[in-house]
Design a protein around this motif. Structure first.
Motif, mmCIF file in Angstrom:
data_model
loop_
_atom_site.group_PDB
_atom_site.id
_atom_site.type_symbol
_atom_site.label_atom_id
_atom_site.label_comp_id
_atom_site.label_asym_id
_atom_site.label_seq_id
_atom_site.Cartn_x
_atom_site.Cartn_y
_atom_site.Cartn_z
ATOM 1 N N SER A 290 50.727 47.630 50.989
ATOM 2 C CA SER A 290 51.444 48.107 52.170
ATOM 3 C C SER A 290 50.458 48.712 53.153
ATOM 4 O O SER A 290 49.634 49.545 52.778
ATOM 5 N N TYR A 291 50.553 48.313 54.409
ATOM 6 C CA TYR A 291 49.666 48.826 55.441
ATOM 7 C C TYR A 291 50.246 50.092 56.045
ATOM 8 O O TYR A 291 51.413 50.163 56.381
ATOM 9 N N PHE A 292 49.390 51.103 56.174
ATOM 10 C CA PHE A 292 49.797 52.381 56.745
ATOM 11 C C PHE A 292 49.253 52.584 58.150
ATOM 12 O O PHE A 292 49.842 53.298 58.941
ATOM 13 N N TYR A 293 48.104 51.985 58.452
ATOM 14 C CA TYR A 293 47.416 52.342 59.689
ATOM 15 C C TYR A 293 46.568 51.176 60.176
ATOM 16 O O TYR A 293 45.975 50.452 59.381
ATOM 17 N N ARG A 294 46.505 51.048 61.513
ATOM 18 C CA ARG A 294 45.653 50.047 62.153
ATOM 19 C C ARG A 294 45.271 50.593 63.524
ATOM 20 O O ARG A 294 46.121 51.131 64.239
ATOM 21 N N HIS A 295 43.994 50.479 63.860
ATOM 22 C CA HIS A 295 43.547 50.975 65.164
ATOM 23 C C HIS A 295 42.347 50.169 65.656
ATOM 24 O O HIS A 295 41.454 49.822 64.891
ATOM 25 N N SER A 296 42.345 49.904 66.930
ATOM 26 C CA SER A 296 41.232 49.220 67.581
ATOM 27 C C SER A 296 40.996 49.918 68.903
ATOM 28 O O SER A 296 41.931 50.319 69.564
ATOM 29 N N THR A 297 39.901 50.103 69.346
ATOM 30 C CA THR A 297 38.577 49.844 68.837
ATOM 31 C C THR A 297 37.947 51.156 68.378
ATOM 32 O O THR A 297 38.072 52.177 69.033
ATOM 33 N N GLY B 94 35.009 47.613 66.186
ATOM 34 C CA GLY B 94 36.053 46.681 65.774
ATOM 35 C C GLY B 94 37.335 47.389 65.414
ATOM 36 O O GLY B 94 37.619 48.483 65.884
ATOM 37 N N MET B 95 38.112 46.740 64.523
ATOM 38 C CA MET B 95 39.433 47.212 64.152
ATOM 39 C C MET B 95 39.411 47.797 62.738
ATOM 40 O O MET B 95 38.818 47.228 61.832
ATOM 41 N N LEU B 96 40.091 48.925 62.590
ATOM 42 C CA LEU B 96 40.170 49.652 61.325
ATOM 43 C C LEU B 96 41.572 49.488 60.742
ATOM 44 O O LEU B 96 42.565 49.579 61.460
ATOM 45 N N PHE B 97 41.653 49.229 59.441
ATOM 46 C CA PHE B 97 42.921 49.099 58.728
ATOM 47 C C PHE B 97 42.891 50.020 57.521
ATOM 48 O O PHE B 97 41.868 50.167 56.870
ATOM 49 N N ILE C 116 37.123 45.197 60.498
ATOM 50 C CA ILE C 116 36.763 43.865 60.992
ATOM 51 C C ILE C 116 36.074 44.048 62.333
ATOM 52 O O ILE C 116 36.641 44.638 63.259
ATOM 53 N N SER C 117 34.853 43.537 62.445
ATOM 54 C CA SER C 117 34.059 43.665 63.666
ATOM 55 C C SER C 117 34.663 42.841 64.797
ATOM 56 O O SER C 117 35.235 41.771 64.570
ATOM 57 N N ASP C 118 34.513 43.340 66.031
ATOM 58 C CA ASP C 118 34.931 42.581 67.209
ATOM 59 C C ASP C 118 34.067 41.344 67.400
ATOM 60 O O ASP C 118 34.528 40.335 67.918
ATOM 61 N N ASP C 119 32.809 41.430 67.005
ATOM 62 C CA ASP C 119 31.863 40.330 67.187
ATOM 63 C C ASP C 119 31.558 39.707 65.825
ATOM 64 O O ASP C 119 30.701 40.199 65.090
ATOM 65 N N LEU C 120 32.238 38.622 65.506
ATOM 66 C CA LEU C 120 32.057 37.991 64.197
ATOM 67 C C LEU C 120 30.813 37.116 64.133
ATOM 68 O O LEU C 120 30.571 36.460 63.127
ATOM 69 N N ILE D 29 33.602 57.116 61.406
ATOM 70 C CA ILE D 29 34.485 56.341 62.276
ATOM 71 C C ILE D 29 34.589 57.111 63.577
ATOM 72 O O ILE D 29 35.105 58.232 63.604
ATOM 73 N N GLU D 30 34.070 56.512 64.648
ATOM 74 C CA GLU D 30 34.081 57.175 65.957
ATOM 75 C C GLU D 30 35.189 56.593 66.819
ATOM 76 O O GLU D 30 35.270 55.383 67.022
ATOM 77 N N TYR D 31 36.054 57.478 67.307
ATOM 78 C CA TYR D 31 37.171 57.112 68.170
ATOM 79 C C TYR D 31 36.821 57.414 69.619
ATOM 80 O O TYR D 31 35.981 58.273 69.904
ATOM 81 N N ASP D 32 37.495 56.749 70.552
ATOM 82 C CA ASP D 32 37.392 57.113 71.959
ATOM 83 C C ASP D 32 37.991 58.498 72.131
ATOM 84 O O ASP D 32 38.935 58.864 71.411
#
Length: 176
Positions: free
Chosen positions: A24-31, A52-55, A64-68, A117-120
């Motif tokens: 079960s997924y609890f959280y997702r955030h980009s970038t 990228g995106m954090l899950f 998952i990185s923005d630049d694959l 993990i650095e957020y804006d």
């Protein structure tokens, strides 16, 4: 813990992790800017960083990185593999500020993973939500014993020297 081996798929024009069974997924955030440093039991240090995106699910923390096309594309760690998780003010990736969640995780195999993990700055509320979920899930998964051959499906309790009784382990504290 694995680097560049997270199974993914494209969903709604985004690359997302393929869920594990009953995950079960609890959280997702980009970038976010995700940085980790692994020191394994042989004292080999591996360090990567990308945006990228954090899950966060009830079983794993994933990135998952923005630049694959880069060397560092994906990261995931099973929460059940974390023996201890200690928040740190700074792990020398960033200056100490309110936009960064830093943690040092010791794994069952003896390795140590430092993560940041650095957020804006405008995403402070999302950072606090992540911190709450991460703390809750780490606490919950640390109370579940590791899966071993002995307790995978059942455990044995000795009745007499030559007799065993099969019984089911208790359910987790709650299910999703």
């Amino acid at each position: 813990m694995s680097v560049n081996s997270l199974p993914t798929r494209i969903q709604n024009d985004e690359i997302v992790p393929i869920p594990l069974e009953r995950e079960s997924y609890f959280y997702r955030h980009s970038t976010v800017k995700f940085t980790f440093e692994l020191k394994n039991v042989d004292n080999i240090i591996i360090k990567h960083s990308a945006c990228g995106m954090l899950f966060l699910s009830d079983k794993r923390l994933m990135f998952i990185s923005d630049d694959l096309n880069e060397k560092f594309q994906t990261f995931h760690i099973k929460l059940a593999d974390i023996v201890s998780s200690v928040r740190s003010a700074s792990i020398n990736f960033f200056r100490n500020n309110n936009n960064v969640f830093s943690v040092t995780n010791k794994l069952r195999n003896g390795a140590v993973v430092n993560m940041a993990i650095e957020y804006d700055p405008e995403d402070q509320e999302d950072k606090r939500i992540f911190e709450d979920y991460y703390g809750m899930l780490i606490t919950w998964t640390s109370k579940i014993p590791p899966v071993t051959a002995k307790n995978k499906y059942f455990s044995f309790k000795k009745q007499t020297p030559d007799q065993f009784e099969q019984y089911e382990p208790p359910p987790p504290p709650y299910s999703t």
